[in-house]
Design a protein around this motif. Structure first.
Motif, PDB file in Angstrom:
ATOM      1  N   ASP B 275       0.785  -1.223   0.000  1.00 55.23           N
ATOM      2  CA  ASP B 275       0.000   0.000   0.000  1.00 55.23           C
ATOM      3  C   ASP B 275       0.823   1.282   0.000  1.00 55.23           C
ATOM      4  O   ASP B 275       0.361   2.315  -0.430  1.00 55.23           O
ATOM      5  CB  ASP B 275      -0.912  -0.021   1.221  1.00 55.23           C
ATOM      6  CG  ASP B 275      -0.104  -0.100   2.500  1.00 55.23           C
ATOM      7  OD1 ASP B 275       0.065   0.935   3.135  1.00 55.23           O
ATOM      8  OD2 ASP B 275       0.366  -1.195   2.870  1.00 55.23           O
ATOM      9  N   ALA B 276       2.082   1.214   0.500  1.00 52.96           N
ATOM     10  CA  ALA B 276       2.862   2.446   0.660  1.00 52.96           C
ATOM     11  C   ALA B 276       3.218   3.099  -0.667  1.00 52.96           C
ATOM     12  O   ALA B 276       3.686   4.220  -0.700  1.00 52.96           O
ATOM     13  CB  ALA B 276       4.139   2.165   1.452  1.00 52.96           C
ATOM     14  N   TRP B 277       2.998   2.403  -1.779  1.00 47.98           N
ATOM     15  CA  TRP B 277       3.347   2.984  -3.079  1.00 47.98           C
ATOM     16  C   TRP B 277       2.331   4.018  -3.533  1.00 47.98           C
ATOM     17  O   TRP B 277       2.594   4.773  -4.457  1.00 47.98           O
ATOM     18  CB  TRP B 277       3.411   1.896  -4.145  1.00 47.98           C
ATOM     19  CG  TRP B 277       4.579   0.975  -4.002  1.00 47.98           C
ATOM     20  CD1 TRP B 277       5.506   1.008  -2.994  1.00 47.98           C
ATOM     21  CD2 TRP B 277       4.955  -0.082  -4.864  1.00 47.98           C
ATOM     22  NE1 TRP B 277       6.428   0.021  -3.190  1.00 47.98           N
ATOM     23  CE2 TRP B 277       6.128  -0.670  -4.323  1.00 47.98           C
ATOM     24  CE3 TRP B 277       4.429  -0.603  -6.043  1.00 47.98           C
ATOM     25  CZ2 TRP B 277       6.759  -1.750  -4.930  1.00 47.98           C
ATOM     26  CZ3 TRP B 277       5.060  -1.671  -6.642  1.00 47.98           C
ATOM     27  CH2 TRP B 277       6.213  -2.244  -6.094  1.00 47.98           C
ATOM     28  N   GLU B 278       1.139   3.978  -2.945  1.00 40.55           N
ATOM     29  CA  GLU B 278       0.076   4.789  -3.517  1.00 40.55           C
ATOM     30  C   GLU B 278       0.211   6.258  -3.141  1.00 40.55           C
ATOM     31  O   GLU B 278      -0.400   6.736  -2.192  1.00 40.55           O
ATOM     32  CB  GLU B 278      -1.298   4.258  -3.092  1.00 40.55           C
ATOM     33  CG  GLU B 278      -2.372   4.770  -4.018  1.00 40.55           C
ATOM     34  CD  GLU B 278      -3.749   4.334  -3.572  1.00 40.55           C
ATOM     35  OE1 GLU B 278      -3.876   3.866  -2.428  1.00 40.55           O
ATOM     36  OE2 GLU B 278      -4.682   4.490  -4.360  1.00 40.55           O
ATOM     37  N   ALA B 279       1.040   6.986  -3.885  1.00 40.54           N
ATOM     38  CA  ALA B 279       1.178   8.428  -3.718  1.00 40.54           C
ATOM     39  C   ALA B 279       1.485   8.985  -5.095  1.00 40.54           C
ATOM     40  O   ALA B 279       2.175   8.326  -5.881  1.00 40.54           O
ATOM     41  CB  ALA B 279       2.317   8.749  -2.745  1.00 40.54           C
ATOM     42  N   ALA B 280       0.973  10.179  -5.387  1.00 40.94           N
ATOM     43  CA  ALA B 280       1.186  10.754  -6.718  1.00 40.94           C
ATOM     44  C   ALA B 280       2.673  10.816  -7.050  1.00 40.94           C
ATOM     45  O   ALA B 280       3.074  10.629  -8.194  1.00 40.94           O
ATOM     46  CB  ALA B 280       0.575  12.151  -6.772  1.00 40.94           C
ATOM     47  N   GLU B 281       3.505  11.031  -6.017  1.00 39.91           N
ATOM     48  CA  GLU B 281       4.947  11.151  -6.227  1.00 39.91           C
ATOM     49  C   GLU B 281       5.553   9.873  -6.803  1.00 39.91           C
ATOM     50  O   GLU B 281       6.557   9.928  -7.494  1.00 39.91           O
ATOM     51  CB  GLU B 281       5.645  11.479  -4.895  1.00 39.91           C
ATOM     52  CG  GLU B 281       5.550  12.936  -4.490  1.00 39.91           C
ATOM     53  CD  GLU B 281       4.228  13.301  -3.843  1.00 39.91           C
ATOM     54  OE1 GLU B 281       3.312  12.449  -3.807  1.00 39.91           O
ATOM     55  OE2 GLU B 281       4.104  14.442  -3.380  1.00 39.91           O
TER      56      GLU B 281
END
Lengths: 297, 401
Positions: B275-281
């Motif tokens: 889940d930690a991948w889910e960022a616009a960056e």
């Protein structure tokens, strides 16, 4: 380890090492002339990457124009830091200047967090630099060809400036003795400013190259590269520009090869760099190329 | 000397001007919502006239994007539900600076100085774990947002969370690798200084070995440190092993760089993560390289799970003009679950809130139905997503068995 894998590691190490070398050149030059460890070097490096980012994303400057703007602004920033943080302390004990340098470093870092925000930004990379070239089964991103070349060109230019020009002669004179240099009619303040400008310019070029290779910008981006460049400079003999390049290459190569051959200890990657630093300081404090104190510039 | 003084003054003025310019931007993350500012009124009677929710999130540092997204969820929830039991809710936000030590400091500040009724947060299991003993000792219940490591709530009666945990997430991704990708040999590359990543890697490994029945199906476990920028040495070794898939639990900024460098080295195996991948960056930094990576997460705006999801998604779209991220939904859920618990308890006493929280069953959150098990962990669905054309795209939903 197959031959291909080995050459891939070699290529990776070369790219990382030359990047360290590029940053270390500016570091060591400032030390060589002023006997001052400019801890804000990494922060100046960081600012250059953000200037390129904002130049491209907010002011819509062409990519190469942002780079020139970044180099100019960063050079000026170096001069300002020197005037504000170091010049008032020129006649104070060296420890005061060092503490002032650490303070300047923290100030710039935290100003950057306030102004740029803590969220990572993506360094703009022109498509050209995303190309990857295959050489005999070894993949080399095109930027990896640029970095060593730029490092060597910068090395030659700096050596030329320091050894062949009048400004360079003045720099060398200042590095020996402020007072005598002043008596000989050298404007010490100007020479110090030029030195800082040059050093910061090198930091900016290093920053741009770093951004092209590792496009993840955060305000703390200068911290580790700054320390690694410092280690590289010490390995090569701090104050010696050729030594810094050698130290950078050695450090980059050592890091990559240690991780490559001992995968279980990768968590201690940065620790190895510092162990190397401690080892050098204990057994050869003058560094690999630093014996000849007289030539130290 | 005069020139120096002049310059110093100039710099001071400049820096003041600069900070003034950026003030509107800086205010947002600081976001201490002064809904009802009567701090003096609460002490003398001993009875609070407001309810204080303490939030600790990484608002600066490597995971600032995660903290910012969660704070959006909490702010949105406060706009929709500003009161509980007729009392206004005041939200106090403290920055944990993406640092374990600062997280402990932040939690201490919330429980000691701010006298909060409930603690919410944080993005990142390491930070939540650092705060765990402090909230437990103070007897203040805490609701975790997107911290997924089992260790956050284990043995801590005061820590709850609205998310599923990594033992479930790791199993989901191992099944995905085995069933959908048909992978036989997988390499793991983990952020070794990140408790979340190490935990996730372990659960993935155990399940994958169970599925394949082959002890050597995890060919190698490589690692790196939070904040590393160069992964070429590890990736070159991985390339030589020629795995079917690579499981890479870690933060979005490191992983984006890692996947980018992998593609540059010609590593073609698909990347799987958490889940930690889910960022616009993640997409901004990774660019084309992260196309096709697959990860598990909590929620997708394209597949609303409950009536509360609709309320949340609509309110978010109205306020921010885009679709919310999973962790924003979880932070929102943490806030409304706190309200729900206070209402069920009929009291703002931390002990009563804790007891009510422990009995949560079938609570409708924006990111799915929350039922808390005996550890205080939510039992709920996982969503699988990929990156397609520069956007996070919904693939499927997986329910716990």
């Amino acid at each position: 380890m197959s031959i291909n894998t080995f050459f891939q590691h070699l290529s990776n190490g070369l790219a990382l090492g030359s990047l360290y070398a590029l940053i270390a050149i500016g570091y060591t030059m400032v030390y060589g002339i002023l006997r001052l460890i400019n801890f804000a070097h990494g922060e100046i490096f960081m600012i250059s990457t953000y200037v390129v980012f904002y130049g491209v994303s907010i002011f819509y400057l062409p990519w190469w124009v942002s780079i020139i703007v970044a180099i100019v602004i960063t050079g000026l920033l170096g001069i300002i830091v020197e005037r504000a943080a170091y010049r008032p302390l020129r006649n104070s004990p060296r420890i005061s200047v060092m503490i002032s340098a650490i303070g300047a470093s923290f100030l710039i870092q935290n100003l950057a967090i306030v102004i740029f925000g803590g969220r990572p930004k993506s360094f703009p990379i022109p498509d050209y630099f995303n190309t990857v070239i295959q050489v005999q089964g070894v993949s080399v991103p095109i930027v990896n060809f640029f970095i060593p070349v730029i490092t060597l060109v910068a090395l030659v230019i700096l050596i030329y400036i320091i050894e062949k020009t009048k400004t360079g002669m003045a720099m060398r004179a200042v590095s020996r003795d402020y007072e005598t240099a002043r008596l000989m009619g050298i404007s010490v303040d100007n020479i110090v400013s030029i030195t800082f400008g040059l050093g910061s310019l090198m930091a900016a070029i290093g920053g741009v190259m770093w951004g092209l290779k590792y496009p993840n910008l955060i305000p703390l981006i200068g911290l580790m590269p700054g320390l690694k460049a410092f280690i590289a400079a010490v390995i090569g003999g701090i104050g010696n520009i050729k030594g810094a390049v050698l130290g950078g290459f050695l450090l980059g190569m050592t890091e990559i090869m240690i991780i490559a051959s001992l995968p279980n200890v990768t968590g201690y990657r940065d620790a190895f760099a510092f162990i190397l630093l401690i080892g050098i300081l204990i057994y050869k404090p003058s560094g690999l190329l630093g014996q000849d104190i007289g030539e130290k510039v | 000397m005069k020139r120096i003084t002049f310059l110093l003054v100039l710099i001071l003025i400049l820096s003041l001007a600069l900070t003034a310019c950026s003030a509107p931007a800086a205010e947002e993350p600081a976001g201490e919502e002064p809904v009802a500012e009567e701090p003096a009124a609460e002490e003398p009677t001993g009875e609070t006239e407001e309810v204080v929710f303490g939030v600790f999130e990484p608002l600066t540092g490597a995971y600032a994007a995660g903290g910012a997204m969660e704070l959006e969820g909490i702010e949105l929830a406060q706009e929709l539900y500003p009161e509980v039991l007729g009392m206004p809710i005041r939200v106090v936000v403290v920055d944990n600076k993406s640092d374990k030590v600062e997280s402990a400091n932040a939690a201490t500040k919330l429980v000691d100085q701010e006298k909060v009724n409930v603690v919410l947060g944080s993005w990142g299991s390491s930070f939540s774990m650092a705060a765990g003993p402090i909230v437990e000792e103070a007897g203040i219940p805490a609701i975790g947002t997107s911290c997924t490591s089992p260790l956050v709530t284990l043995g801590n009666d005061y820590y709850f969370r609205v998310t599923f945990i990594d033992s479930f997430q790791g199993v989901v991704m191992a099944n995905y690798a085995y069933d959908v990708l048909g992978a036989e040999e997988v390499v793991i590359i983990q952020d070794i200084s990140n408790d979340y990543a190490v935990g996730l890697a372990k659960f993935f490994k155990d399940e994958f070995i169970r599925l394949t029945g082959n002890e050597d199906s995890i060919v190698s476990i490589a690692s790196y440190n939070t904040g590393d920028q160069d992964f070429t040495a590890q990736l070159t070794n991985i390339k030589a092993m020629n795995p079917d898939a690579i499981f890479a639990p870690g933060g979005y900024s490191e992983t984006a760089m890692l996947v980018k460098q992998a593609k540059e080295l010609g590593l073609e195996a698909p990347f799987l993560g958490g889940d930690a991948w889910e960022a616009a960056e993640f997409i901004e930094i990774g660019g084309e390289a992260v196309e096709g990576v697959v990860f598990s997460t909590f929620f997708d705006a394209a597949a609303p799970l409950t009536p509360e999801s609709e309320i949340f998604i609509n309110a978010y779209r109205e306020k921010y003009g885009e679709d919310p991220a999973s962790v924003t939904a979880l932070a929102y859920d943490a806030y409304i679950l706190a309200i729900d618990a206070i209402e069920r308890a009929g009291s703002t006493d931390p002990e009563a809130i804790r007891d009510a929280l422990a009995e949560t069953v079938g609570f409708d959150g924006a990111a799915g139905v929350v039922t808390l098990d005996e550890n205080g962990d939510a039992v709920k669905n996982a969503v699988i997503k990929t990156v397609e054309n520069g956007e996070f795209t919904y693939l499927t939903t997986i329910s716990p068995k």
